[in-house]
Design a protein around this motif. Structure first.
Motif, PDB file in Angstrom:
ATOM      1  N   GLY A 182       0.822  -1.196   0.000  1.00  0.00           N
ATOM      2  CA  GLY A 182       0.000   0.000   0.000  1.00  0.00           C
ATOM      3  C   GLY A 182       0.859   1.250   0.000  1.00  0.00           C
ATOM      4  N   GLN A 183       0.397   2.274  -0.706  1.00  0.00           N
ATOM      5  CA  GLN A 183       1.148   3.515  -0.828  1.00  0.00           C
ATOM      6  C   GLN A 183       0.350   4.690  -0.263  1.00  0.00           C
ATOM      7  OE1 GLN A 183       3.467   2.162  -4.959  1.00  0.00           O
ATOM      8  NE2 GLN A 183       2.254   4.042  -4.926  1.00  0.00           N
ATOM      9  N   GLY A 184       1.060   5.775   0.012  1.00  0.00           N
ATOM     10  CA  GLY A 184       0.420   6.962   0.560  1.00  0.00           C
ATOM     11  C   GLY A 184      -0.379   7.749  -0.443  1.00  0.00           C
ATOM     12  N   SER A 186      -6.219   9.083  -1.249  1.00  0.00           N
ATOM     13  CA  SER A 186      -6.282   8.776   0.182  1.00  0.00           C
ATOM     14  C   SER A 186      -5.365   7.586   0.443  1.00  0.00           C
ATOM     15  CB  SER A 186      -7.715   8.432   0.594  1.00  0.00           C
ATOM     16  OG  SER A 186      -7.789   8.153   1.976  1.00  0.00           O
ATOM     17  N   GLY A 187      -4.432   7.744   1.359  1.00  0.00           N
ATOM     18  CA  GLY A 187      -3.405   6.735   1.579  1.00  0.00           C
ATOM     19  C   GLY A 187      -3.948   5.412   2.081  1.00  0.00           C
ATOM     20  N   ILE A 188      -3.231   4.326   1.773  1.00  0.00           N
ATOM     21  CA  ILE A 188      -3.586   2.990   2.242  1.00  0.00           C
ATOM     22  C   ILE A 188      -2.983   2.792   3.635  1.00  0.00           C
ATOM     23  CG2 ILE A 188      -3.576   0.532   1.720  1.00  0.00           C
ATOM     24  CD1 ILE A 188      -4.876   2.238  -0.466  1.00  0.00           C
ATOM     25  N   GLU A 189      -3.824   2.588   4.655  1.00  0.00           N
ATOM     26  CA  GLU A 189      -3.371   2.452   6.035  1.00  0.00           C
ATOM     27  C   GLU A 189      -3.184   0.997   6.450  1.00  0.00           C
ATOM     28  OE1 GLU A 189      -3.988   5.257   9.081  1.00  0.00           O
ATOM     29  OE2 GLU A 189      -2.606   5.923   7.528  1.00  0.00           O
ATOM     30  N   SER A 190      -3.974   0.092   5.882  1.00  0.00           N
ATOM     31  CA  SER A 190      -3.945  -1.304   6.323  1.00  0.00           C
ATOM     32  C   SER A 190      -4.468  -2.189   5.200  1.00  0.00           C
ATOM     33  CB  SER A 190      -4.798  -1.489   7.594  1.00  0.00           C
ATOM     34  OG  SER A 190      -6.106  -0.973   7.407  1.00  0.00           O
ATOM     35  N   MET A 191      -4.088  -3.472   5.226  1.00  0.00           N
ATOM     36  CA  MET A 191      -4.569  -4.439   4.245  1.00  0.00           C
ATOM     37  C   MET A 191      -4.688  -5.812   4.885  1.00  0.00           C
ATOM     38  SD  MET A 191      -2.731  -3.757   0.564  1.00  0.00           S
ATOM     39  CE  MET A 191      -1.068  -3.894   1.193  1.00  0.00           C
ATOM     40  N   VAL A 192      -5.589  -6.646   4.341  1.00  0.00           N
ATOM     41  CA  VAL A 192      -5.724  -8.022   4.800  1.00  0.00           C
ATOM     42  C   VAL A 192      -6.342  -8.843   3.675  1.00  0.00           C
ATOM     43  CG1 VAL A 192      -8.051  -7.703   5.793  1.00  0.00           C
ATOM     44  CG2 VAL A 192      -6.546  -9.480   6.708  1.00  0.00           C
ATOM     45  N   ASP A 219      -9.012   7.833   4.780  1.00  0.00           N
ATOM     46  CA  ASP A 219     -10.247   8.600   4.938  1.00  0.00           C
ATOM     47  C   ASP A 219     -11.356   7.815   5.638  1.00  0.00           C
ATOM     48  OD1 ASP A 219     -11.115   6.797   3.032  1.00  0.00           O
ATOM     49  OD2 ASP A 219     -11.596   8.293   1.502  1.00  0.00           O
ATOM     50  N   GLY A 220     -11.054   6.605   6.147  1.00  0.00           N
ATOM     51  CA  GLY A 220     -12.042   5.827   6.884  1.00  0.00           C
ATOM     52  C   GLY A 220     -12.779   4.781   6.080  1.00  0.00           C
ATOM     53  N   ALA A 221     -12.514   4.689   4.777  1.00  0.00           N
ATOM     54  CA  ALA A 221     -13.192   3.715   3.928  1.00  0.00           C
ATOM     55  C   ALA A 221     -12.438   2.394   3.911  1.00  0.00           C
ATOM     56  CB  ALA A 221     -13.339   4.250   2.506  1.00  0.00           C
ATOM     57  N   VAL A 222     -13.171   1.308   3.626  1.00  0.00           N
ATOM     58  CA  VAL A 222     -12.576   0.005   3.356  1.00  0.00           C
ATOM     59  C   VAL A 222     -12.985  -0.386   1.944  1.00  0.00           C
ATOM     60  CG1 VAL A 222     -12.427  -2.427   3.994  1.00  0.00           C
ATOM     61  CG2 VAL A 222     -12.665  -0.689   5.780  1.00  0.00           C
ATOM     62  N   LYS A 223     -11.997  -0.631   1.095  1.00  0.00           N
ATOM     63  CA  LYS A 223     -12.265  -0.999  -0.293  1.00  0.00           C
ATOM     64  C   LYS A 223     -11.749  -2.416  -0.552  1.00  0.00           C
ATOM     65  CE  LYS A 223     -12.261   3.702  -2.159  1.00  0.00           C
ATOM     66  NZ  LYS A 223     -13.600   3.699  -2.768  1.00  0.00           N
ATOM     67  N   PHE A 224     -12.378  -3.091  -1.515  1.00  0.00           N
ATOM     68  CA  PHE A 224     -12.047  -4.481  -1.811  1.00  0.00           C
ATOM     69  C   PHE A 224     -11.520  -4.585  -3.235  1.00  0.00           C
ATOM     70  CE2 PHE A 224     -15.013  -4.426   1.624  1.00  0.00           C
ATOM     71  CZ  PHE A 224     -14.612  -5.451   2.459  1.00  0.00           C
ATOM     72  N   LEU A 225     -10.426  -5.327  -3.400  1.00  0.00           N
ATOM     73  CA  LEU A 225      -9.851  -5.486  -4.722  1.00  0.00           C
ATOM     74  C   LEU A 225      -9.622  -6.953  -5.038  1.00  0.00           C
ATOM     75  CD1 LEU A 225      -6.066  -4.956  -4.465  1.00  0.00           C
ATOM     76  CD2 LEU A 225      -7.506  -3.941  -2.701  1.00  0.00           C
ATOM     77  N   ARG A 226      -9.760  -7.256  -6.298  1.00  0.00           N
ATOM     78  CA  ARG A 226      -9.558  -8.610  -6.794  1.00  0.00           C
ATOM     79  C   ARG A 226      -8.148  -8.699  -7.361  1.00  0.00           C
ATOM     80  NH1 ARG A 226     -13.941 -10.188 -11.041  1.00  0.00           N
ATOM     81  NH2 ARG A 226     -12.729  -8.729 -12.305  1.00  0.00           N
ATOM     82  N   VAL A 227      -7.390  -9.701  -6.905  1.00  0.00           N
ATOM     83  CA  VAL A 227      -6.018  -9.893  -7.370  1.00  0.00           C
ATOM     84  C   VAL A 227      -6.006 -11.087  -8.314  1.00  0.00           C
ATOM     85  CG1 VAL A 227      -3.625 -10.321  -6.694  1.00  0.00           C
ATOM     86  CG2 VAL A 227      -5.131  -8.987  -5.194  1.00  0.00           C
ATOM     87  N   GLY A 228      -5.601 -10.878  -9.508  1.00  0.00           N
ATOM     88  CA  GLY A 228      -5.634 -11.865 -10.595  1.00  0.00           C
ATOM     89  C   GLY A 228      -6.024 -11.095 -11.826  1.00  0.00           C
ATOM     90  N   ARG A 229      -7.309 -10.939 -12.036  1.00  0.00           N
ATOM     91  CA  ARG A 229      -7.807  -9.934 -12.980  1.00  0.00           C
ATOM     92  C   ARG A 229      -7.955  -8.655 -12.161  1.00  0.00           C
ATOM     93  NH1 ARG A 229     -13.322 -12.047 -14.413  1.00  0.00           N
ATOM     94  NH2 ARG A 229     -13.148 -12.838 -12.283  1.00  0.00           N
ATOM     95  N   LYS A 271       0.690   8.951  11.933  1.00  0.00           N
ATOM     96  CA  LYS A 271       0.098   9.167  10.622  1.00  0.00           C
ATOM     97  C   LYS A 271       1.150   9.610   9.618  1.00  0.00           C
ATOM     98  CE  LYS A 271      -4.723   9.859  11.773  1.00  0.00           C
ATOM     99  NZ  LYS A 271      -5.910  10.686  11.548  1.00  0.00           N
ATOM    100  N   LYS A 272       2.143  10.390  10.076  1.00  0.00           N
ATOM    101  CA  LYS A 272       3.211  10.812   9.191  1.00  0.00           C
ATOM    102  C   LYS A 272       4.009   9.619   8.732  1.00  0.00           C
ATOM    103  CE  LYS A 272       7.141  13.950   8.813  1.00  0.00           C
ATOM    104  NZ  LYS A 272       8.006  14.924   9.512  1.00  0.00           N
ATOM    105  N   ARG A 273       4.246   8.659   9.624  1.00  0.00           N
ATOM    106  CA  ARG A 273       4.971   7.462   9.236  1.00  0.00           C
ATOM    107  C   ARG A 273       4.231   6.722   8.142  1.00  0.00           C
ATOM    108  NH1 ARG A 273       5.179   6.245  14.481  1.00  0.00           N
ATOM    109  NH2 ARG A 273       3.920   4.386  14.169  1.00  0.00           N
ATOM    110  N   LYS A 274       2.905   6.695   8.249  1.00  0.00           N
ATOM    111  CA  LYS A 274       2.114   5.951   7.277  1.00  0.00           C
ATOM    112  C   LYS A 274       2.133   6.632   5.914  1.00  0.00           C
ATOM    113  CE  LYS A 274       0.332   2.468   9.543  1.00  0.00           C
ATOM    114  NZ  LYS A 274       0.530   1.088   9.110  1.00  0.00           N
ATOM    115  N   ARG A 275       2.193   7.990   5.879  1.00  0.00           N
ATOM    116  CA  ARG A 275       2.050   8.686   4.610  1.00  0.00           C
ATOM    117  C   ARG A 275       3.371   9.177   4.052  1.00  0.00           C
ATOM    118  NH1 ARG A 275      -2.459  10.759   7.521  1.00  0.00           N
ATOM    119  NH2 ARG A 275      -1.337  12.637   8.064  1.00  0.00           N
ATOM    120  N   ASN A 276       4.330   9.544   4.954  1.00  0.00           N
ATOM    121  CA  ASN A 276       5.572  10.142   4.482  1.00  0.00           C
ATOM    122  C   ASN A 276       6.767   9.241   4.721  1.00  0.00           C
ATOM    123  OD1 ASN A 276       4.053  12.502   4.056  1.00  0.00           O
ATOM    124  ND2 ASN A 276       4.234  12.991   6.212  1.00  0.00           N
ATOM    125  N   GLU A 277       6.195   8.520   5.512  1.00  0.00           N
ATOM    126  CA  GLU A 277       7.252   7.599   5.917  1.00  0.00           C
ATOM    127  C   GLU A 277       7.716   6.516   4.787  1.00  0.00           C
ATOM    128  OE1 GLU A 277       5.507   6.151   9.928  1.00  0.00           O
ATOM    129  OE2 GLU A 277       4.745   5.971   9.463  1.00  0.00           O
TER     130      GLU A 277
END
Length: 442
Positions: free
Chosen positions: A270-272, A298-304, A328-338, A420-426
């Motif tokens: 994930g990137q900022g 909006s930066g990616i804070e976490s993934m699972v 920004d508080g949202a959770v988005k879902f992505l498909r890996v493959g296609r 938060k700075k570590r997550k985005r600039n870091e």
């Protein structure tokens, strides 16, 4: 696809979250220095039989000393407690673990122990069931300033090895004794994989067929704008090109399609700037593909990785589903493959606070954390607007007791800003197969 089944208020801002590997238990680290362990509804009692069931015995140290912590249930459907949230989230124990913010939480391989790191410069190991501290170490101060070198990541690589990343960019390897209950105070080794940049994320690389120990001995770290692969014995073995964006979080996904240079494993980073880059295992010079998750950057804070039972009908063979928590508080879902975004699956943890914690428990429920709340989600079933009622899934192809008595004051907001700075600039993977052994390491 997901509905909130309960919302749990926290007494301070969430800085770290970890879900138990085999039980429906979540442990959190807060800006106040508190560490709290909660037990999610077991799913064994049905709401219709509540009047006929005896309440569970009181747990010492529960919220207010009077039993289960109240929850806000947002789902009203006759089903089991685990699905509709009408069971209780119990506070197993709560303690002021650190005199500064608790930055990191990590379970060991079987969940019997948990580790926490705080801005007081301490790392503590404690019993998951009781919260009792069994070992602790002090992080070496910053060699240039002499100040506390606060932790950024903790990961129990195996029953023998604990990895610790810090604000100054150092990555320490600590020897664990007595089945992980004793952390040796002096690091066995240390590296500086990203120079003076924070270590934002650490993910172990799965063992190969040649492994005899069954535990990883290589891992990937994300920090600054580079991805680095480190080997337990060989040290740093690969550093990526500068990605010109802050790399904030990473996970490894297995079971993908093999072919060419692909071994069926990718590291997702994930990137900022709202992008997730995909890296073929063994090819670490540069990213292979990228998915634009959020066009507002909006930066990616976490993934699972999402459990296999979700996404049926949307995934083909050798495809995986991944959830990403955004700044920004949202959770988005992505498909890996296609590669692409399942845009109609979006959920929102909070309108303002980022999704710091994102996990699935052993029962397959999604647990999100950020700000001063934890939310538990389950698959929507027949609810208007829910996952199975949605008309079409649009696809965007671009897409205890207290063990610390010190009083803590004033620096919560400052440390939250730093976090938060570590997550985005870091080359190819050459994993060996020997069991972990610290003999002869300096």
């Amino acid at each position: 696809m997901f509905d909130t089944i309960c919302t749990l208020p926290l007494p301070a801002d969430l800085f770290a979250q970890a879900v138990h590997p085999t039980e429906s238990i979540v442990t959190v680290g807060l800006s106040s220095g508190h560490v709290i362990t909660y037990r999610l509804p077991s799913g064994e009692e049905d709401e219709d039989s509540g009047s006929n069931s005896s309440p569970p015995p009181p747990v010492p140290g529960t919220a207010n000393g009077n039993g289960p912590t109240p929850i806000i249930s947002t789902f009203r459907r006759s089903s089991t407690a685990s699905e509709n949230g009408l069971g209780s989230i119990d506070t197993v124990w709560k303690t002021k673990r650190h005199s500064g913010s608790c930055r990191c939480i990590s379970y060991n391989h079987d969940g019997s122990l948990c580790y926490s790191g705080g801005t007081d410069g301490l790392v503590k190991a404690f019993n998951t069931e009781t919260g009792k501290v069994v070992s602790k170490i002090a992080i070496p101060p910053d060699s240039e300033t002499g100040d506390v070198d606060a932790p950024t990541v903790l990961h129990a690589l195996s029953p023998q090895a604990l990895l610790l990343g810090t604000d100054s960019g150092k990555l320490y390897l600590h020897d664990l004794r007595q089945q992980g209950a004793d952390i040796q105070g002096k690091a066995v080794k240390f590296w500086q994989p990203h120079e003076d940049e924070h270590v934002n994320s650490l993910v172990p690389l799965p063992v190969t067929e040649a492994s005899t120990s069954g535990f990883p001995k290589q891992w990937v770290t994300a920090g600054g704008s580079t991805l680095v692969v480190t080997d337990l014995r060989k040290g740093i073995i690969s550093t990526s090109e500068d990605q010109e964006a802050e790399l904030t979080t990473a996970i490894c996904v297995q079971g993908l399609k093999k072919g060419g240079t692909s071994v069926g494993e990718k590291v997702l980073v994930g990137q900022g700037d709202g992008v997730i880059s995909l890296w073929e295992r063994g090819v670490w010079g540069d990213q292979d593909e990228r998915i634009v998750v959020d066009r507002t950057q909006s930066g990616i804070e976490s993934m699972v990785e999402v459990p296999l039972e979700f996404g049926k009908g949307k995934l083909k063979m050798n495809e995986k589903l991944v959830a990403a928590g955004l700044e920004d508080g949202a959770v988005k879902f992505l498909r890996v493959g296609r590669n692409g975004i399942l845009s109609e699956w979006d959920v929102r943890h909070d309108e303002i606070e980022g999704v710091v914690g994102l996990d699935f428990d052993v029962a397959g429920r999604m647990v999100t954390g950020g700000g001063q709340t934890i939310k538990v989600w389950t698959e929507a079933k027949g609810v208007p607007g829910g996952g199975r009622q949605a008309s079409k899934r649009a696809m965007d192809s671009d897409g205890s007791e207290d063990d610390e008595e010190e009083h803590y004051d004033s620096s919560d907001e400052e440390d939250k800003s730093k976090r938060k700075k570590r997550k985005r600039n870091e080359g190819k993977d050459k994993s060996g197969g020997q069991a972990l052994n610290f003999s002869g390491l300096l």
